[in-house]
Design an enzyme around this catalytic site. Structure first.
Site, PDB file in Angstrom:
ATOM      1  CD  GLU A  50       2.950   7.374   4.069  1.00 45.69           C
ATOM      2  OE1 GLU A  50       4.089   6.963   3.792  1.00 45.69           O
ATOM      3  OE2 GLU A  50       2.193   7.947   3.233  1.00 45.69           O
ATOM      4  CD  GLU A 110       2.336   2.466   0.871  1.00 47.08           C
ATOM      5  OE1 GLU A 110       1.695   3.489   1.197  1.00 47.08           O
ATOM      6  OE2 GLU A 110       2.516   1.503   1.641  1.00 47.08           O
TER       7      GLU A 110
END
Length: 264
Positions: A115, A135
């Protein structure tokens, strides 16, 4: 900001270029204090009129960044705590960042590390780099990537990464247009600096307008975005259209010379 967090972040300045290095062994993971320190570093870059371009890199060649510090989380650190002025990693929520930022990715960009790269305007990667959003396996969501990734690559490819946590090699990332170039490790930084110097020589007011228009128009339809530009309703557009640089560009073209941009 703690002294410990400061120690993980170093900067190097060359003219109008700022290189920011996160070096937090072993995997360049980011905890709350480090994220806040990164935010302050990038805010200082944003607010310095002498700086035009930033490079984001990390120490070592194995990990660009493993993202959120899971060890800190396991020891009780808040996952949704205060990440600082720029949000996680200092970039993704930093207000009014109207200067180009280049990611220099060497190694694995995982979760929040991926990210962080997505928060940059350009991404150059070493050929051994890999990208993943694991995740899902930790029972949580890759929040920023869930919003950004389907806008960057085909929907089903993005969903495969989000839903399955699979790895993407650098060459595949290049094929989908997720990165700008893939280079051998020994050529990566030289290429990133070459691009940074090219951008530093460009028109800063135009770059600022491009970034603001892109940011604002994400939430608007095409006609609304065009009307806001034509009516000079965006600060960067208003400044550009009333600038000396705008006239300099026209004069330089007519005179057959390179323009001299002053940012005013």
């Amino acid at each position: 900001m703690t002294d410990a967090a400061e120690a993980f972040i170093t900067t190097r300045r060359e003219g109008a270029i700022l290189e920011v290095t996160l070096d937090r062994p072993k995997a360049n993971a980011i905890d709350l204090a480090t994220s806040r320190a990164m935010g302050r570093t990038f805010a200082a870059f944003r607010d310095d009129p002498g700086l035009r371009v930033a490079i984001v890199r990390t120490g070592g060649e194995m990990f660009f960044s493993a993202g959120w510090d899971l060890k800190a989380a396991a020891e009780g650190a808040e996952i949704d705590g205060d990440y600082g002025i720029g949000g996680f990693g200092g970039l993704q929520l930093l207000p009014d960042l109207n200067k180009p930022v280049i990611a220099c990715v060497s190694g694995m960009a995982v979760g929040g590390g991926f990210e962080l790269a997505l928060s940059c305007d350009l991404i150059y990667a070493a050929d051994h780099s890999r990208f993943a959003l694991p995740e899902i396996r930790a029972g949580t969501i890759a929040d920023a990537a869930t919003i950004k990734l389907p806008r960057r690559i085909p929907h089903h490819v993005a969903m495969e990464m989000l839903l399955m946590g699979r790895w993407m090699e650098a060459e595949e990332a290049l094929r989908w247009g997720l990165v700008n170039e893939v280079l051998p490790q020994d050529r990566l930084e030289a290429r990133v600096w070459e691009v940074a110097r090219l951008l530093a020589s460009g028109p800063p007011l135009v770059f600022a307008a491009i970034k603001e228009v892109l940011r604002v128009s994400e939430a608007e339809d095409f006609a609304t975005g065009m009307a806001r530009m034509m009516n000079r309703q965006l600060p960067t557009i208003d400044r550009l259209y009333g600038s000396e640089d705008l006239h300099e560009g026209a004069r330089a073209f007519a005179e057959g010379r390179d323009p001299v941009w002053q940012g005013k």
